[in-house]
Design an enzyme around this catalytic site. Sequence first.
Site, short mmCIF file in Angstrom:
data_model
loop_
_atom_site.label_atom_id
_atom_site.label_comp_id
_atom_site.label_asym_id
_atom_site.label_seq_id
_atom_site.Cartn_x
_atom_site.Cartn_y
_atom_site.Cartn_z
N GLU A 4 0.24 -0.63 -4.72
CA GLU A 4 -0.86 0.34 -4.86
C GLU A 4 -0.24 1.72 -4.76
O GLU A 4 0.68 1.94 -3.98
CB GLU A 4 -1.87 0.14 -3.73
CG GLU A 4 -3.13 0.99 -3.84
CD GLU A 4 -3.14 2.28 -3.02
OE1 GLU A 4 -4.16 2.97 -3.04
OE2 GLU A 4 -2.11 2.62 -2.38
N ASP B 103 0.50 -1.93 4.45
CA ASP B 103 1.71 -1.10 4.56
C ASP B 103 2.94 -1.95 4.88
O ASP B 103 4.06 -1.44 4.86
CB ASP B 103 1.53 -0.06 5.69
CG ASP B 103 0.44 0.95 5.38
OD1 ASP B 103 0.24 1.26 4.19
OD2 ASP B 103 -0.21 1.44 6.33
N HIS C 120 -0.75 10.94 -2.23
CA HIS C 120 -2.04 10.56 -1.66
C HIS C 120 -2.96 11.75 -1.38
O HIS C 120 -4.12 11.78 -1.78
CB HIS C 120 -1.83 9.76 -0.37
CG HIS C 120 -3.10 9.34 0.29
ND1 HIS C 120 -3.79 10.15 1.18
CD2 HIS C 120 -3.83 8.21 0.19
CE1 HIS C 120 -4.87 9.52 1.59
NE2 HIS C 120 -4.92 8.33 1.01
N ASP D 41 -1.29 6.25 -5.45
CA ASP D 41 -2.34 7.25 -5.62
C ASP D 41 -1.87 8.31 -6.61
O ASP D 41 -0.71 8.72 -6.55
CB ASP D 41 -2.65 7.93 -4.28
CG ASP D 41 -2.91 6.92 -3.18
OD1 ASP D 41 -3.99 6.32 -3.17
OD2 ASP D 41 -2.00 6.70 -2.34
N HIS E 32 0.83 -1.20 0.00
CA HIS E 32 0.00 0.00 0.00
C HIS E 32 0.87 1.26 0.00
O HIS E 32 1.70 1.43 0.89
CB HIS E 32 -0.88 -0.05 1.26
CG HIS E 32 -1.83 1.07 1.41
ND1 HIS E 32 -1.80 1.93 2.48
CD2 HIS E 32 -2.85 1.48 0.62
CE1 HIS E 32 -2.77 2.80 2.36
NE2 HIS E 32 -3.42 2.56 1.24
N ARG E 33 0.67 2.12 -1.00
CA ARG E 33 1.50 3.32 -1.20
C ARG E 33 2.99 2.95 -1.25
O ARG E 33 3.84 3.67 -0.75
CB ARG E 33 1.26 4.36 -0.09
CG ARG E 33 -0.20 4.71 0.14
CD ARG E 33 -0.39 5.76 1.22
NE ARG E 33 -1.77 5.80 1.68
CZ ARG E 33 -2.21 6.51 2.70
NH1 ARG E 33 -1.37 7.29 3.37
NH2 ARG E 33 -3.48 6.48 3.07
N GLU F 246 -4.76 4.13 -7.89
CA GLU F 246 -5.96 4.75 -7.32
C GLU F 246 -6.03 6.20 -7.77
O GLU F 246 -5.13 7.00 -7.48
CB GLU F 246 -5.95 4.67 -5.79
CG GLU F 246 -7.20 5.33 -5.24
CD GLU F 246 -7.24 5.45 -3.72
OE1 GLU F 246 -6.43 4.83 -3.02
OE2 GLU F 246 -8.11 6.19 -3.26
N LYS G 63 -7.11 9.74 -7.32
CA LYS G 63 -7.57 10.58 -6.20
C LYS G 63 -8.35 11.76 -6.76
O LYS G 63 -7.86 12.89 -6.85
CB LYS G 63 -6.36 11.06 -5.38
CG LYS G 63 -5.83 10.00 -4.43
CD LYS G 63 -6.79 9.76 -3.27
CE LYS G 63 -6.26 8.70 -2.31
NZ LYS G 63 -7.30 8.01 -1.56
#
Length: 243
Positions: A34, A229, A49, A36, A7-8, A109, A111
């Site tokens: 993943e 994470d 993000h 953003d 994640h990120r 993703e 945003k």
Amino acid sequence: MTKIFAHRGSAGTHPENTMIAFWEAERAGADGIELDVQLSKDGQIVVIHDETIDRTTDGTGWVKDFTYRELQQFNAAYKFADQYDVCRIPLLEEVLAWIRSTPLLLNIELKNGFIAYETLEQKVIDMIQRYQLEERTVLSSFNHNSMVFCRHLAPNIETAILYMEPLYDPWKYVRAIGADGLHPYHRTVSEPFVRQARNHRVAVRPFTINKEPLMQKMFRYGVDAIFTDYPLKAKKVRQNKKT
Ligand code: G3P
Ligand code: MG
């Protein structure tokens, strides 16, 4: 087997949405990353993000008010200053150029929940096509209209809807808007929910799964993927799930 998306990048141990976080995801053996995306003032797709740079960099202001060149002056690793050198906010293009040489899956993703970024969908899709990553990319957003638009622009790229609260008949809803998967807040996910999703051939990838007992639960439910994470920890938990 449930896939593990960093994640990120690997936001638990590295500065989120930076190249070193993405490299760490590969090193940790994640199945995918993943990230953003938003647009800078000059229309570049940048990986960040929040709508502002305040939390994750040493600067302040709206992402949309800086050109890409201006954004480069800020340190996206300043919270980890004692551990890592200065890191810049990456362009989506940098990540795509790198990920092509890896086996990693990719979740982009968008945003665009609060700020419309009118050309974001088209630009992201053009970039995926330029790097021929259509087959290993999933697009997602909390803005479901945006996912309808992406499906219209590129029917061959997988889409998924993000949400926080439980949805009524999510299998019908996700198909009605032409998306392929559900990316729910983990508290809305139960074993029967996952079973029903499987029956309807709808992918389920909950976020954000950081604690070991929660990882164990999601692996037991057999979700398609988790966002975490801590990809290294998740890999260990996944390996030991039957012991
Ligand atoms: O895509 C899963 C997750 O990233 C959604 O929430 O706020 O971490 O982008 P957020
Ligand atoms: Mg995200």
